[in-house]
Design a protein around this motif. Structure first.
Motif, PDB file in Angstrom:
ATOM      1  N   PHE A   1       0.831  -1.199   0.000  1.00 27.64           N
ATOM      2  CA  PHE A   1       0.000   0.000   0.000  1.00 27.64           C
ATOM      3  C   PHE A   1       0.870   1.255   0.000  1.00 27.64           C
ATOM      4  CE2 PHE A   1      -2.424  -3.244   2.390  1.00 27.64           C
ATOM      5  CZ  PHE A   1      -3.535  -3.350   1.556  1.00 27.64           C
ATOM      6  N   CYS A   2       0.400   2.272  -0.723  1.00 22.46           N
ATOM      7  CA  CYS A   2       1.041   3.582  -0.730  1.00 22.46           C
ATOM      8  C   CYS A   2      -0.038   4.655  -0.748  1.00 22.46           C
ATOM      9  CB  CYS A   2       1.937   3.766  -1.959  1.00 22.46           C
ATOM     10  SG  CYS A   2       3.437   2.756  -1.950  1.00 22.46           S
ATOM     11  N   LYS A   3       0.274   5.810  -0.171  1.00 20.58           N
ATOM     12  CA  LYS A   3      -0.675   6.929  -0.211  1.00 20.58           C
ATOM     13  C   LYS A   3      -0.886   7.406  -1.644  1.00 20.58           C
ATOM     14  CE  LYS A   3       0.311   8.889   4.356  1.00 20.58           C
ATOM     15  NZ  LYS A   3       0.894  10.059   5.048  1.00 20.58           N
ATOM     16  N   GLN A   4       0.204   7.437  -2.402  1.00 21.84           N
ATOM     17  CA  GLN A   4       0.123   7.841  -3.801  1.00 21.84           C
ATOM     18  C   GLN A   4       1.252   7.176  -4.567  1.00 21.84           C
ATOM     19  OE1 GLN A   4       0.465  12.084  -2.850  1.00 21.84           O
ATOM     20  NE2 GLN A   4       2.323  12.202  -4.084  1.00 21.84           N
ATOM     21  N   ALA A   5       1.123   7.158  -5.884  1.00 21.21           N
ATOM     22  CA  ALA A   5       2.090   6.451  -6.724  1.00 21.21           C
ATOM     23  C   ALA A   5       3.214   7.386  -7.149  1.00 21.21           C
ATOM     24  CB  ALA A   5       1.388   5.888  -7.953  1.00 21.21           C
ATOM     25  N   CYS A   6       4.450   7.033  -6.794  1.00 16.40           N
ATOM     26  CA  CYS A   6       5.597   7.782  -7.305  1.00 16.40           C
ATOM     27  C   CYS A   6       5.717   7.520  -8.802  1.00 16.40           C
ATOM     28  CB  CYS A   6       6.881   7.341  -6.592  1.00 16.40           C
ATOM     29  SG  CYS A   6       6.860   7.645  -4.825  1.00 16.40           S
ATOM     30  N   HIS A   7       6.081   8.537  -9.563  1.00 21.08           N
ATOM     31  CA  HIS A   7       6.090   8.423 -11.019  1.00 21.08           C
ATOM     32  C   HIS A   7       7.051   7.372 -11.556  1.00 21.08           C
ATOM     33  CE1 HIS A   7       4.239  12.701 -11.629  1.00 21.08           C
ATOM     34  NE2 HIS A   7       3.332  11.769 -11.440  1.00 21.08           N
ATOM     35  N   TYR A   8       8.110   7.084 -10.813  1.00 20.11           N
ATOM     36  CA  TYR A   8       9.154   6.178 -11.317  1.00 20.11           C
ATOM     37  C   TYR A   8       8.973   4.736 -10.863  1.00 20.11           C
ATOM     38  CZ  TYR A   8      10.791   7.042  -6.591  1.00 20.11           C
ATOM     39  OH  TYR A   8      10.852   7.174  -5.221  1.00 20.11           O
ATOM     40  N   CYS A   9       8.030   4.478  -9.953  1.00 17.85           N
ATOM     41  CA  CYS A   9       7.974   3.184  -9.265  1.00 17.85           C
ATOM     42  C   CYS A   9       7.215   2.128 -10.062  1.00 17.85           C
ATOM     43  CB  CYS A   9       7.318   3.350  -7.896  1.00 17.85           C
ATOM     44  SG  CYS A   9       7.293   1.831  -6.927  1.00 17.85           S
ATOM     45  N   ASP A  10       7.829   0.912 -10.151  1.00 13.96           N
ATOM     46  CA  ASP A  10       7.132  -0.207 -10.782  1.00 13.96           C
ATOM     47  C   ASP A  10       6.989  -1.382  -9.807  1.00 13.96           C
ATOM     48  OD1 ASP A  10       9.746  -1.102 -10.700  1.00 13.96           O
ATOM     49  OD2 ASP A  10       9.697  -1.999 -12.701  1.00 13.96           O
ATOM     50  N   PHE A  11       7.134  -1.109  -8.491  1.00 16.15           N
ATOM     51  CA  PHE A  11       6.898  -2.144  -7.494  1.00 16.15           C
ATOM     52  C   PHE A  11       5.400  -2.403  -7.380  1.00 16.15           C
ATOM     53  CE2 PHE A  11      10.971  -1.101  -4.877  1.00 16.15           C
ATOM     54  CZ  PHE A  11      11.729  -1.621  -5.907  1.00 16.15           C
ATOM     55  N   HIS A  12       5.046  -3.501  -6.739  1.00 11.27           N
ATOM     56  CA  HIS A  12       3.626  -3.829  -6.583  1.00 11.27           C
ATOM     57  C   HIS A  12       3.050  -3.112  -5.360  1.00 11.27           C
ATOM     58  CE1 HIS A  12      -0.155  -5.909  -6.352  1.00 11.27           C
ATOM     59  NE2 HIS A  12       0.119  -6.243  -5.107  1.00 11.27           N
ATOM     60  N   PHE A  13       1.980  -2.343  -5.586  1.00 14.51           N
ATOM     61  CA  PHE A  13       1.301  -1.660  -4.478  1.00 14.51           C
ATOM     62  C   PHE A  13      -0.081  -1.207  -4.948  1.00 14.51           C
ATOM     63  CE2 PHE A  13       3.314   1.629  -6.970  1.00 14.51           C
ATOM     64  CZ  PHE A  13       2.379   2.644  -7.009  1.00 14.51           C
ATOM     65  N   SER A  14      -0.902  -0.800  -3.978  1.00 12.95           N
ATOM     66  CA  SER A  14      -2.208  -0.225  -4.267  1.00 12.95           C
ATOM     67  C   SER A  14      -2.326   1.080  -3.494  1.00 12.95           C
ATOM     68  CB  SER A  14      -3.323  -1.186  -3.824  1.00 12.95           C
ATOM     69  OG  SER A  14      -4.593  -0.533  -3.872  1.00 12.95           O
ATOM     70  N   THR A  15      -2.970   2.086  -4.100  1.00  3.75           N
ATOM     71  CA  THR A  15      -3.190   3.345  -3.391  1.00  3.75           C
ATOM     72  C   THR A  15      -4.522   3.331  -2.640  1.00  3.75           C
ATOM     73  OG1 THR A  15      -4.099   4.299  -5.420  1.00  3.75           O
ATOM     74  CG2 THR A  15      -1.772   4.735  -4.941  1.00  3.75           C
ATOM     75  N   SER A  16      -5.253   2.246  -2.752  1.00  2.35           N
ATOM     76  CA  SER A  16      -6.495   2.087  -1.994  1.00  2.35           C
ATOM     77  C   SER A  16      -6.199   1.303  -0.710  1.00  2.35           C
ATOM     78  CB  SER A  16      -7.544   1.330  -2.817  1.00  2.35           C
ATOM     79  OG  SER A  16      -8.646   0.966  -2.001  1.00  2.35           O
TER      80      SER A  16
ATOM     81  N   TYR B   1      20.368   5.324  -5.730  1.00  2.00           N
ATOM     82  CA  TYR B   1      20.067   4.689  -7.011  1.00  2.00           C
ATOM     83  C   TYR B   1      19.928   5.736  -8.107  1.00  2.00           C
ATOM     84  CZ  TYR B   1      18.562   1.324  -3.496  1.00  2.00           C
ATOM     85  OH  TYR B   1      18.514   0.506  -2.393  1.00  2.00           O
ATOM     86  N   ALA B   2      20.294   5.359  -9.312  1.00  2.00           N
ATOM     87  CA  ALA B   2      20.041   6.222 -10.465  1.00  2.00           C
ATOM     88  C   ALA B   2      18.557   6.190 -10.804  1.00  2.00           C
ATOM     89  CB  ALA B   2      20.856   5.751 -11.666  1.00  2.00           C
ATOM     90  N   LEU B   3      18.006   7.309 -11.184  1.00  2.00           N
ATOM     91  CA  LEU B   3      16.618   7.336 -11.639  1.00  2.00           C
ATOM     92  C   LEU B   3      16.521   6.539 -12.930  1.00  2.00           C
ATOM     93  CD1 LEU B   3      13.745   8.539 -11.248  1.00  2.00           C
ATOM     94  CD2 LEU B   3      14.438  10.377 -12.791  1.00  2.00           C
ATOM     95  N   THR B   4      15.729   5.491 -12.901  1.00  2.00           N
ATOM     96  CA  THR B   4      15.565   4.644 -14.083  1.00  2.00           C
ATOM     97  C   THR B   4      14.144   4.749 -14.597  1.00  2.00           C
ATOM     98  OG1 THR B   4      15.103   2.729 -12.663  1.00  2.00           O
ATOM     99  CG2 THR B   4      17.361   3.020 -13.404  1.00  2.00           C
ATOM    100  N   VAL B   5      14.009   4.608 -15.892  1.00  5.64           N
ATOM    101  CA  VAL B   5      12.696   4.732 -16.537  1.00  5.64           C
ATOM    102  C   VAL B   5      12.179   3.328 -16.828  1.00  5.64           C
ATOM    103  CG1 VAL B   5      11.394   5.759 -18.424  1.00  5.64           C
ATOM    104  CG2 VAL B   5      13.465   6.900 -17.564  1.00  5.64           C
ATOM    105  N   GLU B   6      11.212   2.882 -16.031  1.00  8.34           N
ATOM    106  CA  GLU B   6      10.644   1.553 -16.201  1.00  8.34           C
ATOM    107  C   GLU B   6       9.413   1.608 -17.091  1.00  8.34           C
ATOM    108  OE1 GLU B   6      12.212  -0.928 -15.186  1.00  8.34           O
ATOM    109  OE2 GLU B   6      13.562  -0.142 -13.646  1.00  8.34           O
ATOM    110  N   PRO B   7       9.168   0.559 -17.880  1.00 11.13           N
ATOM    111  CA  PRO B   7       7.971   0.527 -18.720  1.00 11.13           C
ATOM    112  C   PRO B   7       6.697   0.631 -17.885  1.00 11.13           C
ATOM    113  CG  PRO B   7       9.477  -1.271 -19.269  1.00 11.13           C
ATOM    114  CD  PRO B   7       9.982  -0.658 -18.002  1.00 11.13           C
ATOM    115  N   LYS B   8       5.675   1.178 -18.461  1.00  6.85           N
ATOM    116  CA  LYS B   8       4.346   1.255 -17.840  1.00  6.85           C
ATOM    117  C   LYS B   8       4.310   2.097 -16.563  1.00  6.85           C
ATOM    118  CE  LYS B   8       2.973  -3.238 -19.706  1.00  6.85           C
ATOM    119  NZ  LYS B   8       2.473  -4.609 -19.413  1.00  6.85           N
ATOM    120  N   THR B   9       5.286   2.993 -16.392  1.00  9.94           N
ATOM    121  CA  THR B   9       5.243   3.918 -15.259  1.00  9.94           C
ATOM    122  C   THR B   9       4.815   5.295 -15.756  1.00  9.94           C
ATOM    123  OG1 THR B   9       7.580   4.507 -15.531  1.00  9.94           O
ATOM    124  CG2 THR B   9       7.069   2.711 -14.002  1.00  9.94           C
TER     125      THR B   9
END
Length: 385
Positions: free
Chosen positions: A10-25, A194-202
């Motif tokens: 769970f997260c309060k909101q989605a960080c633009h770079y993150c592709d980990f598994h979470f829900s904002t609900s 960590y270097a800012l990386t651009v993951e697909p579908k983010t």
């Protein structure tokens, strides 16, 4: 030594770079905590002969849990496993959760509450002390909260790690140096960067594709990395893993166990496990995970690792750490065919002074550290069984 990783999805909101598994609900948070505890119980036989030395709450954002929920999960581990006398218990936390007055109970601080239930290490997701960076990444906290949470945390915790991200578009060298110096000013004994990386579908990928954000540049990230290594080493940090720097006796025991090939159990949706012979991963879907656990079924897929798989993993983790790749271990564990292959593949990197061999250990040079992952991929054994 073994460890237990507990994924809080769970997260309060989605960080633009993150592709980990979470829900904002947060609707299923209570149900999820019960399911996590049940999975801990269901899997206790996997560690019947193991001593648990680390418990790690990762995510997602574990600091969204109430203190009582964290205590419930820690107690469940103690009730079902043999836990060492002084385990490392880490909580990943975001600054906004650590500075929100609503999470304080009476006159006690959240930090005192964490200590009372056994948490003895904090990993705080700062990422940057600059407001523009935090907004670009869509972090839930602001710069003032980043400063405030560290000012409070160091009053109660000695073992603190913080995360910083480099190579952010618009971040020049001076800003990056200032980020590092600000972190050092708090006397923090561990930094993960960590270097800012651009993951697909983010969201970051979409913002870059639409021209709203500039694409991170490898040259900038490489320069920031060299600044980071140089500055932290001058300040007494040991660069013990590609992205991790710790003062002596402050390495992450949990993460070091991963890199050294120790056993661990991953609890929760998307969590991974490893027992020395096979790797497993839970379904990365909260609803499917909950239903499976409620039916007393572990929602896990497993893969038996071949000799080549194990060799490749050792090359990857070994090159990333100060422990390097033992050529003696390669020969003893995998055979002369693998050792000959490794020596042949490594020759060009030896010639280019990107790696070196000392005391029969292969390690990257200072020049080769930023290129470690690419070097490792060239050393992989691809003729799989």
């Amino acid at each position: 030594m073994s460890g237990i990783y507990i994924h809080i999805p769970f997260c309060k909101q989605a960080c633009h770079y993150c592709d980990f598994h979470f829900s904002t609900s947060m609707k299923k948070k209570d149900e999820m905590v019960l399911a996590l505890a049940k999975e801990i119980q269901l899997r206790k036989n996997e560690f019947a002969n193991e001593i648990v030395e680390t418990i790690y709450f990762g995510g997602g954002t574990p600091s969204v849990l109430e203190n009582s929920e964290l205590k419930f999960l820690i107690d469940t581990v103690y009730e079902n496993y043999k836990v060492s006398e002084n385990p490392e218990i880490t909580l990943e936390a975001n600054p906004d959760d650590l500075t929100d007055l609503s999470v304080r109970a009476e006159s006690r601080t959240i930090f005192e509450n964490y200590r009372e239930i056994g948490i003895n290490r904090l990993s705080i997701g700062i990422q940057s002390f600059f407001e523009e960076d935090l907004k670009m990444m869509n972090r839930a906290h602001n710069s003032a909260e980043a400063i405030k949470c560290l000012q409070e945390a160091i009053k109660y915790f000695d073992n603190i790690s913080l995360d910083l991200i480099y190579g952010i578009p618009g971040m020049n060298d001076e800003m990056w140096k200032q980020n590092i110096e600000t972190a050092l000013s708090f006397g923090i004994p561990h930094i993960s960067s960590y270097a800012l990386t651009v993951e697909p579908k983010t969201a970051l990928k979409k913002l870059i594709d639409t021209g709203k954000i500039a694409e991170p540049q490898d040259e900038v990230a490489s320069n920031h990395f060299m600044i980071l290594v140089d500055t932290l080493q001058k300040n007494g940090f040991i660069h013990y893993e590609l992205s991790n720097f710790g003062k002596e006796n402050y390495f992450s025991k949990n993460n070091s166990a991963y890199w050294l090939g120790k056993k661990y159990i991953g609890i929760g949706p998307s969590a991974h496990s490893y027992d020395g012979e096979k790797r497993g991963w839970n379904v990365a879907n909260n609803s499917l995970y909950l239903k499976s656990i409620q039916d007393d079924i572990l929602p896990i897929e497993t893969e038996i690792l071949s000799k080549s798989d194990r060799y490749n993993e050792y090359i990857m983790t070994g090159l990333r750490t100060i422990w390097g790749v033992s050529l003696e271990r390669i020969e003893n564990e995998f055979g002369s065919e693998y050792l000959d292959y490794l020596n042949k593949q490594a020759q060009k990197f030896l010639n280019d002074e990107l790696v070196y061999i000392s005391d029969n250990i292969l390690r990257p040079t200072a020049k080769g550290k930023f290129l470690t992952d690419g070097i490792a991929s060239d050393l992989f054994y691809l003729n799989l069984e």
